[in-house]
Design a protein around this motif. Structure first.
Motif, PDB file in Angstrom:
ATOM      1  N   ASN A  55       0.800  -1.228   0.000  1.00  0.00           N
ATOM      2  CA  ASN A  55       0.000   0.000   0.000  1.00  0.00           C
ATOM      3  C   ASN A  55       0.829   1.272   0.000  1.00  0.00           C
ATOM      4  N   LYS A  56       2.160   1.129  -0.065  1.00  0.00           N
ATOM      5  CA  LYS A  56       3.013   2.320  -0.171  1.00  0.00           C
ATOM      6  C   LYS A  56       3.962   2.141  -1.356  1.00  0.00           C
ATOM      7  N   VAL A  57       4.063   3.191  -2.155  1.00  0.00           N
ATOM      8  CA  VAL A  57       4.850   3.122  -3.388  1.00  0.00           C
ATOM      9  C   VAL A  57       6.315   2.805  -3.110  1.00  0.00           C
ATOM     10  N   GLN A  58       6.913   3.506  -2.166  1.00  0.00           N
ATOM     11  CA  GLN A  58       8.343   3.313  -1.891  1.00  0.00           C
ATOM     12  C   GLN A  58       8.633   1.876  -1.460  1.00  0.00           C
ATOM     13  N   GLU A  59       7.762   1.355  -0.616  1.00  0.00           N
ATOM     14  CA  GLU A  59       7.947  -0.017  -0.122  1.00  0.00           C
ATOM     15  C   GLU A  59       7.790  -1.028  -1.259  1.00  0.00           C
ATOM     16  N   LEU A  60       6.822  -0.787  -2.128  1.00  0.00           N
ATOM     17  CA  LEU A  60       6.612  -1.692  -3.267  1.00  0.00           C
ATOM     18  C   LEU A  60       7.851  -1.698  -4.166  1.00  0.00           C
ATOM     19  N   VAL A  61       8.381  -0.516  -4.456  1.00  0.00           N
ATOM     20  CA  VAL A  61       9.546  -0.412  -5.344  1.00  0.00           C
ATOM     21  C   VAL A  61      10.758  -1.124  -4.734  1.00  0.00           C
ATOM     22  N   GLU A  62      10.979  -0.908  -3.434  1.00  0.00           N
ATOM     23  CA  GLU A  62      12.126  -1.549  -2.765  1.00  0.00           C
ATOM     24  C   GLU A  62      12.004  -3.068  -2.804  1.00  0.00           C
ATOM     25  N   LYS A  63      10.802  -3.576  -2.562  1.00  0.00           N
ATOM     26  CA  LYS A  63      10.605  -5.028  -2.565  1.00  0.00           C
ATOM     27  C   LYS A  63      10.651  -5.593  -3.986  1.00  0.00           C
ATOM     28  N   ARG A  81      -0.964  11.033  -6.951  1.00  0.00           N
ATOM     29  CA  ARG A  81      -0.657  11.244  -8.370  1.00  0.00           C
ATOM     30  C   ARG A  81       0.843  11.429  -8.622  1.00  0.00           C
ATOM     31  N   ASN A  82       1.524  12.079  -7.673  1.00  0.00           N
ATOM     32  CA  ASN A  82       2.957  12.345  -7.897  1.00  0.00           C
ATOM     33  C   ASN A  82       3.831  11.097  -7.721  1.00  0.00           C
ATOM     34  N   LYS A  83       3.222   9.989  -7.310  1.00  0.00           N
ATOM     35  CA  LYS A  83       3.995   8.749  -7.129  1.00  0.00           C
ATOM     36  C   LYS A  83       3.747   7.735  -8.262  1.00  0.00           C
ATOM     37  N   VAL A  84       2.796   8.063  -9.126  1.00  0.00           N
ATOM     38  CA  VAL A  84       2.381   7.115 -10.175  1.00  0.00           C
ATOM     39  C   VAL A  84       3.562   6.664 -11.035  1.00  0.00           C
ATOM     40  N   LYS A  85       4.421   7.628 -11.396  1.00  0.00           N
ATOM     41  CA  LYS A  85       5.514   7.332 -12.342  1.00  0.00           C
ATOM     42  C   LYS A  85       6.459   6.250 -11.837  1.00  0.00           C
ATOM     43  N   TYR A  86       6.536   6.083 -10.516  1.00  0.00           N
ATOM     44  CA  TYR A  86       7.481   5.113  -9.966  1.00  0.00           C
ATOM     45  C   TYR A  86       7.012   3.660 -10.087  1.00  0.00           C
ATOM     46  N   ILE A  87       5.708   3.460 -10.264  1.00  0.00           N
ATOM     47  CA  ILE A  87       5.219   2.073 -10.214  1.00  0.00           C
ATOM     48  C   ILE A  87       4.483   1.568 -11.457  1.00  0.00           C
ATOM     49  N   VAL A  88       4.151   2.450 -12.395  1.00  0.00           N
ATOM     50  CA  VAL A  88       3.301   1.980 -13.515  1.00  0.00           C
ATOM     51  C   VAL A  88       3.890   0.787 -14.255  1.00  0.00           C
ATOM     52  N   ASP A  89       5.212   0.721 -14.339  1.00  0.00           N
ATOM     53  CA  ASP A  89       5.832  -0.397 -15.075  1.00  0.00           C
ATOM     54  C   ASP A  89       6.242  -1.550 -14.160  1.00  0.00           C
ATOM     55  N   VAL A  91       3.843  -2.675 -11.479  1.00  0.00           N
ATOM     56  CA  VAL A  91       2.667  -3.334 -10.899  1.00  0.00           C
ATOM     57  C   VAL A  91       1.885  -4.129 -11.935  1.00  0.00           C
ATOM     58  N   TYR A  92       1.339  -5.210 -11.474  1.00  0.00           N
ATOM     59  CA  TYR A  92       0.454  -6.041 -12.295  1.00  0.00           C
ATOM     60  C   TYR A  92      -0.938  -5.413 -12.344  1.00  0.00           C
ATOM     61  N   LEU A  93      -1.343  -4.812 -11.210  1.00  0.00           N
ATOM     62  CA  LEU A  93      -2.695  -4.257 -11.101  1.00  0.00           C
ATOM     63  C   LEU A  93      -2.735  -3.184 -10.027  1.00  0.00           C
ATOM     64  N   ILE A  94      -3.345  -2.044 -10.354  1.00  0.00           N
ATOM     65  CA  ILE A  94      -3.594  -0.988  -9.357  1.00  0.00           C
ATOM     66  C   ILE A  94      -5.052  -1.110  -8.927  1.00  0.00           C
ATOM     67  N   HIS A  95      -5.266  -1.412  -7.648  1.00  0.00           N
ATOM     68  CA  HIS A  95      -6.620  -1.681  -7.161  1.00  0.00           C
ATOM     69  C   HIS A  95      -7.367  -0.417  -6.737  1.00  0.00           C
ATOM     70  N   SER A  96      -6.643   0.686  -6.589  1.00  0.00           N
ATOM     71  CA  SER A  96      -7.188   1.803  -5.819  1.00  0.00           C
ATOM     72  C   SER A  96      -7.399   3.089  -6.617  1.00  0.00           C
ATOM     73  N   VAL A  97      -7.898   2.970  -7.841  1.00  0.00           N
ATOM     74  CA  VAL A  97      -8.162   4.174  -8.637  1.00  0.00           C
ATOM     75  C   VAL A  97      -9.534   4.733  -8.265  1.00  0.00           C
ATOM     76  N   LYS A 101      -8.687  12.253 -12.144  1.00  0.00           N
ATOM     77  CA  LYS A 101      -7.352  12.873 -12.148  1.00  0.00           C
ATOM     78  C   LYS A 101      -6.247  11.829 -11.964  1.00  0.00           C
ATOM     79  N   LEU A 102      -6.481  10.882 -11.056  1.00  0.00           N
ATOM     80  CA  LEU A 102      -5.495   9.814 -10.843  1.00  0.00           C
ATOM     81  C   LEU A 102      -5.376   8.959 -12.107  1.00  0.00           C
ATOM     82  N   ALA A 103      -6.504   8.627 -12.701  1.00  0.00           N
ATOM     83  CA  ALA A 103      -6.500   7.821 -13.931  1.00  0.00           C
ATOM     84  C   ALA A 103      -5.768   8.550 -15.062  1.00  0.00           C
ATOM     85  N   GLN A 104      -5.962   9.870 -15.151  1.00  0.00           N
ATOM     86  CA  GLN A 104      -5.284  10.657 -16.194  1.00  0.00           C
ATOM     87  C   GLN A 104      -3.763  10.619 -16.008  1.00  0.00           C
TER      88      GLN A 104
END
Length: 230
Positions: A55-63, A81-89, A91-97, A101-104
Motif C-alpha cells: 500500500n506504499k509506493v516506496q515499499e513496493l519499489v524496494e521489494k 498522483r505524484n507517485k504514479v511514475k514510480y510504479i506503472v511499469d 505493478v500487475y494491477l492498481i486496485h485503488s483508482v 485525475k489519478l486515472a489521467q
C-alpha cells in the motif's frame, strides 16, 4: 508459520468455493505484505505465493527490486498522483483508482513508457468517511470517463469493507459491489474488461468469495499482526 498460514487460508477459500459452487481457480489469493520484511515475503514466495499486495509506493519499489521477477505486484493502498511514475511499469494491477485525475496521471505515465496499465475502480460501498473510494452512484460515470483514456485497461472493481467482528455483516457490501460489477458488464463499454472483483480481507474473505470475489487480500491471516516499526 507462514507456510502453514497460507495452507490454512487456501483451504478456507476452497471450502467457501465449494459452498457456493465456484471453481477454486476463479479466486486468487493476494498476500498483503505491507510493513513486512523481505525475508517473510520470501517465505510466502517459497510457499507458492506469486501475488503480493503493497500500500506504499516506496515499499513496493524496494521489494520489487529485491524479489523474484515472476511476482505480480498489486498496489492496494491509496495512490498519490505524484507517485504514479514510480510504479506503472512494476505493478500487475492498481486496485485503488478513485478519481479521473489519478486515472489521467496513470494514462500519461503509461503512454510515456508505451505500456497498458491494468486498474480497478475503488468503490467505498459502505460510505465510510475514513476510507477512500467513490460512491456506488458515481461508478458508471467514472468508468465511462476513464475508459476513454489511452494506456489504461479497467479490469474490475475493488472495495475495502468495514472492520467488523462478524464477517456476515459485510456480506451486504460484497453483494452490492457484485451487482454493480454485473451491471457494468451488461453495459459492454469499450476498454472495460470486467474480470475482477477485489474484495475480502483476513476477517471476511470467505464471505467475499461466496459473493463473487476473484481477488482476496490477506495480510494478518498469512504474516501475523502488522508491525508498524522498521
Amino acid at each position: 508459520m507462514i507456510q502453514e498460514n497460507i495452507k490454512s487460508v487456501k483451504q478456507k477459500i476452497k471450502a467457501a468455493c465449494e459452498k457456493c459452487g465456484r471453481n477454486l481457480d476463479e479466486v486468487t489469493l493476494i498476500a498483503v505484505s505491507k510493513t513486512k520484511p523481505v525475508f517473510m515475503l520470501k517465505e510466502a514466495y517459497d510457499a507458492g505465493c506469486r501475488d503480493f499486495g503493497e500500500n506504499k509506493v516506496q515499499e513496493l519499489v524496494e521489494k520489487w527490486e529485491q524479489m523474484p521477477k515472476d511476482i505480480r505486484w498489486h498496489m492496494i493502498g491509496h495512490l498519490q498522483r505524484n507517485k504514479v511514475k514510480y510504479i506503472v511499469d512494476k505493478v500487475y494491477l492498481i486496485h485503488s483508482v478513485d478519481s479521473l485525475k489519478l486515472a489521467q496521471e496513470i494514462s500519461k505515465e503509461a503512454r510515456k513508457k508505451g505500456i497498458t496499465v491494468n486498474i480497478l475502480i475503488e468503490v467505498n460501498v459502505a460510505e465510510e468517511e475514513s476510507k477512500f473510494g467513490i460512491t456506488c452512484d458515481e461508478v458508471p460515470s467514472l468508468i465511462k470517463e476513464i475508459a476513454k483514456l489511452p494506456g489504461i485497461a479497467i479490469k474490475g472493481l475493488m472495495t475495502i469493507a468495514p472492520y467488523v467482528e462478524n464477517a456476515e455483516e459485510n456480506r451486504q457490501y460484497f453483494e452490492k459491489l457484485w451487482q454493480i460489477y454485473v451491471d457494468t458488464i451488461y453495459k459492454n463499454i469499450d476498454n472495460v474488461y470486467m474480470e475482477n472483483l477485489s474484495m475480502g480481507m483476513t476477517g471476511d474473505y470467505e464471505v467475499a468469495v461466496m459473493e463473487g470475489a476473484t481477488y482476496v487480500r490477506v495480510g494478518t491471516g498469512i504474516f501475523g499482526e502488522r508491525s508498524y516499526t522498521e
